[in-house]
Scaffold this motif. Structure first.
Motif, PDB file in Angstrom:
ATOM      1  N   ASP A 182       0.861  -1.180   0.000  1.00 57.80           N
ATOM      2  CA  ASP A 182       0.000   0.000   0.000  1.00 57.80           C
ATOM      3  C   ASP A 182       0.899   1.232   0.000  1.00 57.80           C
ATOM      4  OD1 ASP A 182      -1.962   1.904   0.277  1.00 57.80           O
ATOM      5  OD2 ASP A 182      -2.311   1.512   2.405  1.00 57.80           O
ATOM      6  N   PRO A 183       1.171   1.803  -1.173  1.00 55.00           N
ATOM      7  CA  PRO A 183       2.115   2.919  -1.240  1.00 55.00           C
ATOM      8  C   PRO A 183       1.519   4.265  -0.830  1.00 55.00           C
ATOM      9  CG  PRO A 183       1.287   2.418  -3.418  1.00 55.00           C
ATOM     10  CD  PRO A 183       0.691   1.390  -2.496  1.00 55.00           C
ATOM     11  N   ARG A 184       0.277   4.315  -0.374  1.00 56.98           N
ATOM     12  CA  ARG A 184      -0.353   5.602  -0.105  1.00 56.98           C
ATOM     13  C   ARG A 184       0.373   6.405   0.966  1.00 56.98           C
ATOM     14  NH1 ARG A 184      -5.947   4.864   1.873  1.00 56.98           N
ATOM     15  NH2 ARG A 184      -5.057   2.970   2.755  1.00 56.98           N
ATOM     16  N   PHE A 185       0.979   5.725   1.941  1.00 56.00           N
ATOM     17  CA  PHE A 185       1.648   6.494   3.000  1.00 56.00           C
ATOM     18  C   PHE A 185       2.843   7.262   2.446  1.00 56.00           C
ATOM     19  CE2 PHE A 185       3.866   2.385   3.405  1.00 56.00           C
ATOM     20  CZ  PHE A 185       5.194   2.795   3.426  1.00 56.00           C
ATOM     21  N   ARG A 186       3.387   6.818   1.294  1.00 55.97           N
ATOM     22  CA  ARG A 186       4.502   7.529   0.671  1.00 55.97           C
ATOM     23  C   ARG A 186       4.048   8.846   0.028  1.00 55.97           C
ATOM     24  NH1 ARG A 186       8.864   4.659  -1.273  1.00 55.97           N
ATOM     25  NH2 ARG A 186       8.505   5.284  -3.439  1.00 55.97           N
ATOM     26  N   GLU A 187       2.747   9.001  -0.107  1.00 57.23           N
ATOM     27  CA  GLU A 187       2.207  10.196  -0.744  1.00 57.23           C
ATOM     28  C   GLU A 187       1.648  11.193   0.265  1.00 57.23           C
ATOM     29  OE1 GLU A 187      -0.739   8.671  -3.352  1.00 57.23           O
ATOM     30  OE2 GLU A 187       0.663   7.397  -4.480  1.00 57.23           O
ATOM     31  N   LEU A 188       1.755  10.870   1.557  1.00 58.49           N
ATOM     32  CA  LEU A 188       1.198  11.752   2.577  1.00 58.49           C
ATOM     33  C   LEU A 188       1.874  13.118   2.563  1.00 58.49           C
ATOM     34  CD1 LEU A 188       0.869   9.362   5.665  1.00 58.49           C
ATOM     35  CD2 LEU A 188      -1.014  10.398   4.372  1.00 58.49           C
ATOM     36  N   THR A 189       1.078  14.158   2.662  1.00 60.18           N
ATOM     37  CA  THR A 189       1.597  15.519   2.794  1.00 60.18           C
ATOM     38  C   THR A 189       1.291  16.117   4.162  1.00 60.18           C
ATOM     39  OG1 THR A 189      -0.434  16.456   1.851  1.00 60.18           O
ATOM     40  CG2 THR A 189       1.368  15.937   0.315  1.00 60.18           C
ATOM     41  N   GLU A 190       0.510  15.376   4.978  1.00 64.07           N
ATOM     42  CA  GLU A 190       0.186  15.867   6.314  1.00 64.07           C
ATOM     43  C   GLU A 190      -0.278  14.727   7.198  1.00 64.07           C
ATOM     44  OE1 GLU A 190      -2.858  18.682   5.302  1.00 64.07           O
ATOM     45  OE2 GLU A 190      -4.474  17.213   5.501  1.00 64.07           O
ATOM     46  N   LEU A 191      -0.126  14.922   8.502  1.00 61.01           N
ATOM     47  CA  LEU A 191      -0.717  14.072   9.526  1.00 61.01           C
ATOM     48  C   LEU A 191      -1.628  14.950  10.368  1.00 61.01           C
ATOM     49  CD1 LEU A 191       2.411  12.027  10.696  1.00 61.01           C
ATOM     50  CD2 LEU A 191       0.526  11.191   9.272  1.00 61.01           C
ATOM     51  N   ILE A 192      -2.661  14.351  10.939  1.00 57.67           N
ATOM     52  CA  ILE A 192      -3.615  15.100  11.756  1.00 57.67           C
ATOM     53  C   ILE A 192      -3.642  14.492  13.151  1.00 57.67           C
ATOM     54  CG2 ILE A 192      -6.004  15.841  11.988  1.00 57.67           C
ATOM     55  CD1 ILE A 192      -6.301  15.599   8.973  1.00 57.67           C
ATOM     56  N   TYR A 193      -3.160  15.250  14.141  1.00 55.87           N
ATOM     57  CA  TYR A 193      -3.121  14.779  15.521  1.00 55.87           C
ATOM     58  C   TYR A 193      -2.917  15.967  16.452  1.00 55.87           C
ATOM     59  CZ  TYR A 193       1.943  15.367  15.057  1.00 55.87           C
ATOM     60  OH  TYR A 193       3.191  15.895  14.837  1.00 55.87           O
ATOM     61  N   ALA A 194      -3.267  15.781  17.715  1.00 57.86           N
ATOM     62  CA  ALA A 194      -3.042  16.809  18.740  1.00 57.86           C
ATOM     63  C   ALA A 194      -1.608  16.694  19.249  1.00 57.86           C
ATOM     64  CB  ALA A 194      -4.027  16.627  19.887  1.00 57.86           C
ATOM     65  N   ASP A 195      -0.866  17.792  19.260  1.00 60.13           N
ATOM     66  CA  ASP A 195       0.537  17.725  19.661  1.00 60.13           C
ATOM     67  C   ASP A 195       0.725  18.122  21.129  1.00 60.13           C
ATOM     68  OD1 ASP A 195       0.311  20.495  19.700  1.00 60.13           O
ATOM     69  OD2 ASP A 195       1.315  20.761  17.767  1.00 60.13           O
ATOM     70  N   HIS A 196       1.988  18.115  21.578  1.00 60.77           N
ATOM     71  CA  HIS A 196       2.301  18.430  22.975  1.00 60.77           C
ATOM     72  C   HIS A 196       1.711  19.776  23.400  1.00 60.77           C
ATOM     73  CE1 HIS A 196       5.535  15.375  22.455  1.00 60.77           C
ATOM     74  NE2 HIS A 196       5.395  15.213  23.754  1.00 60.77           N
ATOM     75  N   LYS A 197       1.789  20.743  22.530  1.00 59.71           N
ATOM     76  CA  LYS A 197       1.383  22.099  22.890  1.00 59.71           C
ATOM     77  C   LYS A 197      -0.124  22.227  23.052  1.00 59.71           C
ATOM     78  CE  LYS A 197       1.704  26.887  21.250  1.00 59.71           C
ATOM     79  NZ  LYS A 197       2.207  27.785  20.171  1.00 59.71           N
ATOM     80  N   ASN A 198      -0.881  21.533  22.209  1.00 54.77           N
ATOM     81  CA  ASN A 198      -2.325  21.759  22.154  1.00 54.77           C
ATOM     82  C   ASN A 198      -3.165  20.708  22.862  1.00 54.77           C
ATOM     83  OD1 ASN A 198      -2.177  24.146  20.521  1.00 54.77           O
ATOM     84  ND2 ASN A 198      -1.680  22.838  18.771  1.00 54.77           N
ATOM     85  N   ALA A 199      -2.593  19.561  23.185  1.00 58.56           N
ATOM     86  CA  ALA A 199      -3.389  18.442  23.699  1.00 58.56           C
ATOM     87  C   ALA A 199      -4.174  18.812  24.953  1.00 58.56           C
ATOM     88  CB  ALA A 199      -2.485  17.242  23.975  1.00 58.56           C
ATOM     89  N   TRP A 200      -3.522  19.447  25.910  1.00 55.78           N
ATOM     90  CA  TRP A 200      -4.174  19.753  27.182  1.00 55.78           C
ATOM     91  C   TRP A 200      -5.410  20.623  26.990  1.00 55.78           C
ATOM     92  CZ3 TRP A 200      -2.943  17.666  31.875  1.00 55.78           C
ATOM     93  CH2 TRP A 200      -3.556  18.218  32.992  1.00 55.78           C
ATOM     94  N   ASN A 201      -5.263  21.687  26.191  1.00 54.66           N
ATOM     95  CA  ASN A 201      -6.394  22.576  25.971  1.00 54.66           C
ATOM     96  C   ASN A 201      -7.505  21.902  25.191  1.00 54.66           C
ATOM     97  OD1 ASN A 201      -5.485  24.834  27.367  1.00 54.66           O
ATOM     98  ND2 ASN A 201      -4.380  25.656  25.615  1.00 54.66           N
ATOM     99  N   LEU A 202      -7.155  21.032  24.252  1.00 57.89           N
ATOM    100  CA  LEU A 202      -8.185  20.316  23.511  1.00 57.89           C
ATOM    101  C   LEU A 202      -8.990  19.420  24.448  1.00 57.89           C
ATOM    102  CD1 LEU A 202      -6.148  19.365  20.315  1.00 57.89           C
ATOM    103  CD2 LEU A 202      -8.123  20.906  20.407  1.00 57.89           C
ATOM    104  N   ILE A 203      -8.304  18.776  25.372  1.00 56.09           N
ATOM    105  CA  ILE A 203      -8.984  17.886  26.323  1.00 56.09           C
ATOM    106  C   ILE A 203      -9.935  18.676  27.215  1.00 56.09           C
ATOM    107  CG2 ILE A 203      -8.632  16.388  28.325  1.00 56.09           C
ATOM    108  CD1 ILE A 203      -5.940  15.543  27.005  1.00 56.09           C
ATOM    109  N   TYR A 204      -9.463  19.799  27.750  1.00 55.18           N
ATOM    110  CA  TYR A 204     -10.236  20.509  28.762  1.00 55.18           C
ATOM    111  C   TYR A 204     -11.110  21.632  28.205  1.00 55.18           C
ATOM    112  CZ  TYR A 204      -8.154  18.058  32.667  1.00 55.18           C
ATOM    113  OH  TYR A 204      -7.793  17.087  33.564  1.00 55.18           O
ATOM    114  N   ARG A 205     -10.765  22.188  27.084  1.00 57.90           N
ATOM    115  CA  ARG A 205     -11.551  23.290  26.533  1.00 57.90           C
ATOM    116  C   ARG A 205     -12.537  22.826  25.458  1.00 57.90           C
ATOM    117  NH1 ARG A 205      -9.517  24.718  30.569  1.00 57.90           N
ATOM    118  NH2 ARG A 205      -7.763  26.169  30.802  1.00 57.90           N
TER     119      ARG A 205
END
Length: 458
Positions: A182-205
């Protein structure tokens, strides 16, 4: 960044352990990624030295995202199941003092199934999170993960599809695509996830949670790399993986942890320090359960199944909020392990107010957690000293408990302070029962369950 796409050797029913899609993000720039056994070409990211020195980078300020399936069964490779797993190293010692696990539980997707993918797909909504904290920051080489408690939220959750992270160098030679299942991952231009900076606020806000759980590692034996695994609101006495007890989860401790459950999230994840025991509790919890493993013989490691060893019996304490005000007010004890609660304490009957000051952790930093635990441990030990003095006034020999009177750490102040008070309480109870002194028995109950030993002198 390291991306691993692992596929089953042959067609099998979907789900664990049939493939992995795992991305390690080297956020602390230490060059440590997933461990691969190059002799077998297998991902072995849970191999370790000793109890918890894992080869894969779960230590420090690091992160990964992962799902236990192969990419050819996924519709959107930008998303993931554990999306992400974040490790925090606020004191920069190369070890993790906090870990946040954010889960996007796959849901049925008929359209994806019609296109030949797995029926269950992640969709960009986190509906399960856990926040694990090393409250006394006592981790060290050989004790790499010593998380003391975990606070979790379930159901509802938050949409994270705006948490986009660009990828600039994934595309390899298009001519080489034919060598990949499955070569699709070789074509990825972005990932979507909550990072260290934003995770806390996403959880609580942003989080719209339906339940909140708390588990506290009372016997201090958790050595899991990501958290103290939850106990679940199930039978207090049934024991074993999948057996319907509070330790139903295969990674839970047999005994030794204390779980509390707010099944409608009425408390919003706030905490309080209980007057009746000096411990941290979950506000809004309808009930809770502590399985006592006083000497930490049945410890929680990466996986308990290899131990093939479970306690034949254990003492159990059950907590209940009988008046639905958010505070636990009824404590039941099964101290002989016969699965029958022989003692029941109701705080209102003792004249003890169950209400306590609320602790809102939504704006907490790591230092706020350590300060809270330092305060709790200090108060626990101060109460233990007061209990010892009270016992000596009644002629009890407290040298029986000399081992408990020499704490050398915050954790020992917390643990030994609790047990020293409990033993003195039971000794005084025995004394007053032998003397047939009902008035002093009543005073003792109120003194112990209000953490106010001065009541014995009034």
């Amino acid at each position: 960044m390291q991306l691993i796409a692992e596929y089953p050797k042959e067609g099998v029913a979907r789900g664990w352990p049939n493939g992995h899609y795992m991305i390690v993000l080297d956020t602390d720039r230490d060059g440590v990624f997933n461990y691969i056994n190059w002799n077998t070409m297998l991902l072995e990211c849970w191999e370790k030295y000793g109890i918890s020195d894992f080869y894969t980078d779960y230590s420090g300020q690091s992160a990964f995202i992962k799902i236990h399936t192969s990419t050819d069964q996924m519709k959107d490779l930008r998303l993931n199941w554990e999306n992400p797993f974040l490790f925090y190293d606020p004191d920069r010692d190369g070890l993790s003092e906090m870990a946040i696990r954010i889960v996007d539980t796959p849901q049925p997707d008929p359209a994806a199934q019609a296109d030949g993918f797995e029926k269950q797909q992640v969709a960009g909504r986190a509906d399960w999170v856990s926040i694990a904290v090393d409250l006394d920051n006592d981790n060290a080489p050989g004790n790499d993960f010593d998380f003391d408690c975990t606070l979790g939220f379930m159901g509802g959750g938050f949409d994270y599809t705006d948490q986009v992270h660009a990828l600039r160098n994934m595309r390899g030679l298009p001519e080489a695509d034919r060598f990949f299942i499955d070569p699709r991952f070789r074509e990825l231009t972005e990932l979507i996830y909550a990072d260290h900076k934003n995770a806390w606020n996403l959880i609580y806000r942003r989080g719209e949670w339906k339940q909140a759980y708390l588990v506290f590692d009372e016997d201090d034996d958790c050595a899991r790399w990501e958290r103290v695994e939850f106990y679940y609101p199930m039978d207090p006495f049934k024991m074993g993986s999948g057996k319907g007890g509070v330790d139903n989860h295969p990674q839970s401790d047999w005994a030794g942890d204390r779980g509390e459950w707010d099944l409608d999230n009425s408390g919003g994840g706030r905490l309080y320090v209980g007057r009746f025991d000096g411990r941290i509790h979950l506000y809004g919890a309808e009930w809770g359960c502590w399985r006592i493993d006083q000497t930490a013989r049945y410890f929680q490691g990466y996986d308990r199944s290899w131990q093939n060893k479970a306690p034949k019996s254990f003492a159990t304490v059950k907590y209940t909020d009988t008046d639905d005000n958010g505070f636990l007010d009824c404590i039941e004890y099964d101290l002989d392990g016969d699965r029958v609660f022989e003692t029941k304490i109701e705080l209102k009957a003792l004249g003890v107010d169950d209400r306590c000051e609320l602790i809102d952790v939504s704006d907490f930093k790591y230092g706020d957690f350590t300060r809270l635990y330092k305060k709790v441990s200090g108060k626990m030990w101060a109460n233990a000293v007061a209990a010892r003095k009270a016992a000596e006034r009644f002629g009890l020999n407290t040298l029986w408990y000399a081992k408990l009177q020499q704490p050398s750490s915050l954790r020992e102040q917390y643990r030994d302070g609790y047990w020293l008070q409990f033993y003195i309480y039971k000794d005084l109870e025995n004394l007053f029962m032998r003397e047939n002194d009902s008035a002093m028995l009543e005073k003792l109950q109120a003194a112990y369950f209000s953490s106010d030993w001065a009541r014995l002198s009034r």
